[in-house]
Design a protein around this motif. Structure first.
Motif, PDB file in Angstrom:
ATOM      1  N   ILE A 159      40.877  39.690  48.367  1.00 29.09           N
ATOM      2  CA  ILE A 159      40.109  39.815  47.127  1.00 29.09           C
ATOM      3  C   ILE A 159      41.082  39.780  45.955  1.00 29.09           C
ATOM      4  CG2 ILE A 159      38.501  41.216  45.790  1.00 29.09           C
ATOM      5  CD1 ILE A 159      37.517  42.416  48.396  1.00 29.09           C
ATOM      6  N   LYS A 160      40.791  38.916  44.998  1.00 34.61           N
ATOM      7  CA  LYS A 160      41.643  38.805  43.814  1.00 34.61           C
ATOM      8  C   LYS A 160      41.639  40.113  43.025  1.00 34.61           C
ATOM      9  CE  LYS A 160      40.411  34.006  43.119  1.00 34.61           C
ATOM     10  NZ  LYS A 160      39.511  33.163  42.313  1.00 34.61           N
ATOM     11  N   VAL A 173      32.404  46.898  52.776  1.00 36.87           N
ATOM     12  CA  VAL A 173      33.361  47.869  52.253  1.00 36.87           C
ATOM     13  C   VAL A 173      32.935  48.193  50.826  1.00 36.87           C
ATOM     14  CG1 VAL A 173      35.015  46.081  51.538  1.00 36.87           C
ATOM     15  CG2 VAL A 173      35.799  48.425  51.887  1.00 36.87           C
ATOM     16  N   ARG A 174      32.969  49.459  50.512  1.00 40.29           N
ATOM     17  CA  ARG A 174      32.601  49.910  49.172  1.00 40.29           C
ATOM     18  C   ARG A 174      33.775  49.718  48.219  1.00 40.29           C
ATOM     19  NH1 ARG A 174      28.858  54.675  48.781  1.00 40.29           N
ATOM     20  NH2 ARG A 174      30.406  55.273  47.253  1.00 40.29           N
ATOM     21  N   LEU A 175      33.460  49.316  47.007  1.00 39.31           N
ATOM     22  CA  LEU A 175      34.488  49.162  45.979  1.00 39.31           C
ATOM     23  C   LEU A 175      35.245  50.470  45.778  1.00 39.31           C
ATOM     24  CD1 LEU A 175      35.816  47.437  43.759  1.00 39.31           C
ATOM     25  CD2 LEU A 175      33.978  48.177  42.232  1.00 39.31           C
ATOM     26  N   ASP A 176      34.542  51.594  45.817  1.00 41.32           N
ATOM     27  CA  ASP A 176      35.200  52.895  45.653  1.00 41.32           C
ATOM     28  C   ASP A 176      36.273  53.127  46.719  1.00 41.32           C
ATOM     29  OD1 ASP A 176      33.734  53.539  43.407  1.00 41.32           O
ATOM     30  OD2 ASP A 176      32.251  54.736  44.501  1.00 41.32           O
ATOM     31  N   ASP A 177      36.020  52.700  47.951  1.00 44.52           N
ATOM     32  CA  ASP A 177      37.006  52.874  49.021  1.00 44.52           C
ATOM     33  C   ASP A 177      38.248  52.015  48.777  1.00 44.52           C
ATOM     34  OD1 ASP A 177      35.333  54.714  50.281  1.00 44.52           O
ATOM     35  OD2 ASP A 177      34.428  53.183  51.581  1.00 44.52           O
ATOM     36  N   ILE A 178      38.030  50.799  48.296  1.00 49.12           N
ATOM     37  CA  ILE A 178      39.166  49.934  47.962  1.00 49.12           C
ATOM     38  C   ILE A 178      39.977  50.574  46.835  1.00 49.12           C
ATOM     39  CG2 ILE A 178      39.837  47.691  47.000  1.00 49.12           C
ATOM     40  CD1 ILE A 178      37.314  46.528  48.399  1.00 49.12           C
ATOM     41  N   ASN A 179      39.288  51.019  45.789  1.00 50.52           N
ATOM     42  CA  ASN A 179      39.974  51.629  44.644  1.00 50.52           C
ATOM     43  C   ASN A 179      40.741  52.890  45.035  1.00 50.52           C
ATOM     44  OD1 ASN A 179      39.253  49.696  42.759  1.00 50.52           O
ATOM     45  ND2 ASN A 179      37.360  50.735  42.221  1.00 50.52           N
ATOM     46  N   ASN A 180      40.160  53.692  45.914  1.00 54.41           N
ATOM     47  CA  ASN A 180      40.857  54.901  46.378  1.00 54.41           C
ATOM     48  C   ASN A 180      42.166  54.551  47.066  1.00 54.41           C
ATOM     49  OD1 ASN A 180      38.863  56.584  45.377  1.00 54.41           O
ATOM     50  ND2 ASN A 180      37.803  56.773  47.341  1.00 54.41           N
ATOM     51  N   ASP A 181      42.155  53.495  47.900  1.00 53.00           N
ATOM     52  CA  ASP A 181      43.386  53.089  48.585  1.00 53.00           C
ATOM     53  C   ASP A 181      44.405  52.481  47.616  1.00 53.00           C
ATOM     54  OD1 ASP A 181      42.441  54.048  51.001  1.00 53.00           O
ATOM     55  OD2 ASP A 181      42.921  52.204  52.098  1.00 53.00           O
ATOM     56  N   ILE A 182      43.931  51.808  46.585  1.00 50.33           N
ATOM     57  CA  ILE A 182      44.849  51.266  45.574  1.00 50.33           C
ATOM     58  C   ILE A 182      45.489  52.427  44.806  1.00 50.33           C
ATOM     59  CG2 ILE A 182      45.001  49.976  43.408  1.00 50.33           C
ATOM     60  CD1 ILE A 182      42.793  48.112  44.585  1.00 50.33           C
ATOM     61  N   GLU A 183      44.663  53.382  44.369  1.00 49.56           N
ATOM     62  CA  GLU A 183      45.168  54.523  43.598  1.00 49.56           C
ATOM     63  C   GLU A 183      46.123  55.392  44.401  1.00 49.56           C
ATOM     64  OE1 GLU A 183      41.739  56.544  41.956  1.00 49.56           O
ATOM     65  OE2 GLU A 183      41.070  54.698  40.991  1.00 49.56           O
ATOM     66  N   SER A 184      45.888  55.517  45.713  1.00 46.70           N
ATOM     67  CA  SER A 184      46.774  56.344  46.541  1.00 46.70           C
ATOM     68  C   SER A 184      48.068  55.613  46.908  1.00 46.70           C
ATOM     69  CB  SER A 184      46.055  56.767  47.823  1.00 46.70           C
ATOM     70  OG  SER A 184      45.914  55.656  48.704  1.00 46.70           O
ATOM     71  N   ILE A 234      49.331  44.896  46.230  1.00 50.84           N
ATOM     72  CA  ILE A 234      49.180  43.445  46.105  1.00 50.84           C
ATOM     73  C   ILE A 234      49.846  42.806  47.322  1.00 50.84           C
ATOM     74  CG2 ILE A 234      49.850  41.402  44.771  1.00 50.84           C
ATOM     75  CD1 ILE A 234      47.720  43.063  43.353  1.00 50.84           C
ATOM     76  N   ALA A 235      49.116  41.900  47.983  1.00 50.06           N
ATOM     77  CA  ALA A 235      49.629  41.271  49.200  1.00 50.06           C
ATOM     78  C   ALA A 235      50.256  39.908  48.943  1.00 50.06           C
ATOM     79  CB  ALA A 235      48.502  41.139  50.225  1.00 50.06           C
ATOM     80  N   GLY A 261      47.742  30.983  41.413  1.00 51.98           N
ATOM     81  CA  GLY A 261      48.708  32.028  41.112  1.00 51.98           C
ATOM     82  C   GLY A 261      48.121  33.424  40.968  1.00 51.98           C
ATOM     83  N   GLU A 262      46.829  33.578  41.281  1.00 49.19           N
ATOM     84  CA  GLU A 262      46.191  34.895  41.142  1.00 49.19           C
ATOM     85  C   GLU A 262      46.639  35.833  42.257  1.00 49.19           C
ATOM     86  OE1 GLU A 262      42.898  36.006  39.377  1.00 49.19           O
ATOM     87  OE2 GLU A 262      42.057  34.048  38.879  1.00 49.19           O
ATOM     88  N   GLU A 263      46.918  37.083  41.876  1.00 56.63           N
ATOM     89  CA  GLU A 263      47.302  38.102  42.848  1.00 56.63           C
ATOM     90  C   GLU A 263      46.075  38.546  43.629  1.00 56.63           C
ATOM     91  OE1 GLU A 263      50.969  40.474  40.823  1.00 56.63           O
ATOM     92  OE2 GLU A 263      48.964  40.936  40.034  1.00 56.63           O
ATOM     93  N   TYR A 264      46.305  38.904  44.896  1.00 56.86           N
ATOM     94  CA  TYR A 264      45.201  39.368  45.723  1.00 56.86           C
ATOM     95  C   TYR A 264      45.625  40.545  46.598  1.00 56.86           C
ATOM     96  CZ  TYR A 264      47.371  36.657  49.496  1.00 56.86           C
ATOM     97  OH  TYR A 264      48.258  36.152  50.423  1.00 56.86           O
ATOM     98  N   TYR A 265      44.617  41.287  47.004  1.00 58.94           N
ATOM     99  CA  TYR A 265      44.782  42.367  47.979  1.00 58.94           C
ATOM    100  C   TYR A 265      44.232  41.870  49.309  1.00 58.94           C
ATOM    101  CZ  TYR A 265      45.388  45.637  44.076  1.00 58.94           C
ATOM    102  OH  TYR A 265      45.832  46.293  42.957  1.00 58.94           O
ATOM    103  N   GLU A 266      44.851  42.303  50.395  1.00 58.00           N
ATOM    104  CA  GLU A 266      44.290  42.091  51.729  1.00 58.00           C
ATOM    105  C   GLU A 266      43.641  43.410  52.124  1.00 58.00           C
ATOM    106  OE1 GLU A 266      47.426  40.704  54.299  1.00 58.00           O
ATOM    107  OE2 GLU A 266      47.282  38.677  53.496  1.00 58.00           O
TER     108      GLU A 266
END
Length: 159
Positions: free
Chosen positions: A86-87, A121-132, A137-138, A145-150
Motif C-alpha cells: 500500500i502506497k 485489515v483495518r486502517l487503525d491496525d496498520i497505523n498502530n504498527d507504523i506508529e510503534s 517503508i518497504a 517512485g512512490e514509497e510503499y508499505y508491505e
C-alpha cells in the motif's frame, strides 16, 4: 496478471478480480454495498485526465459498506500477489477519509489471485504498527517512485 508494472490502460483493460471477489463476499454476507471511488473498468477516466483529479479523490476508497448492526465502513479493494503493498500517500488519504467522517472505519480488502483467498485489515491496525515502528517503508515503486508499505498477513483477518 495486472499489476503495478503494467500501464494504467493495461491495468484497466480487464475486470478487477479483487473487486468481483469483494462484491461476491458482500452479497453472501448480505452487506449493503455501494461503489464509491473511481470505477476504472466501467467508467474509465483517460490517464491524462486522471492525473488532473485531486489525489484525495483519485485515492478515495472503492466502496462504502453497511454491515452488522448498522456499522459503516469505507473499503479499499486491493489485489495482490505474495505481499500486500500500500502506497504511503494512499494511506494518508485513507486517514483523511476516516478522520473526516466521524465514527467511520476504513478497511482494506486484499484478494490474492494465486490461492485465491482474501483478507481484511483495518486502517487503525496498520497505523498502530507504523506508529510503534513495527511497520516501516518497504520500498519504492519503479514506475512512479512512490514509497510503499508491505502489510504483514499477521495484521490481517482471513475472510
Amino acid at each position: 496478471m495486472q499489476g503495478h508494472n503494467n500501464t494504467y490502460e493495461e491495468r484497466n483493460s480487464r475486470q478487477n478480480d479483487a473487486e468481483v471477489a469483494f462484491e461476491k463476499l458482500a452479497k453472501q454476507k448480505k452487506w449493503f454495498l455501494q461503489r464509491w471511488g473511481f470505477d476504472e473498468k466501467n467508467h474509465p477516466v483517460p490517464s491524462y485526465s486522471f492525473q488532473k483529479i485531486p489525489k484525495s479523490l483519485r485515492s478515495a476508497p472503492d466502496y462504502f459498506v453497511i454491515f452488522g448492526h448498522r456499522e459503516f465502513c469505507f473499503v479499499e479493494v486491493k489485489g495482490f500477489s505474495g505481499q500486500i503493498k500500500i502506497k504511503k500517500s494512499d494511506l494518508e488519504i485513507y486517514d483523511s477519509w476516516q478522520k473526516n467522517h466521524k465514527d467511520t472505519m476504513v478497511a482494506i480488502f486484499a484478494w490474492q489471485r494465486k490461492d485465491p483467498c482474501s483478507y481484511t485489515v483495518r486502517l487503525d491496525d496498520i497505523n498502530n504498527d507504523i506508529e510503534s515502528g513495527e511497520l516501516k517503508i518497504a520500498g519504492k515503486y519503479d514506475d512512479n517512485g512512490e514509497e510503499y508499505y508491505e502489510i504483514p498477513l499477521k495484521l490481517c483477518k482471513l475472510m
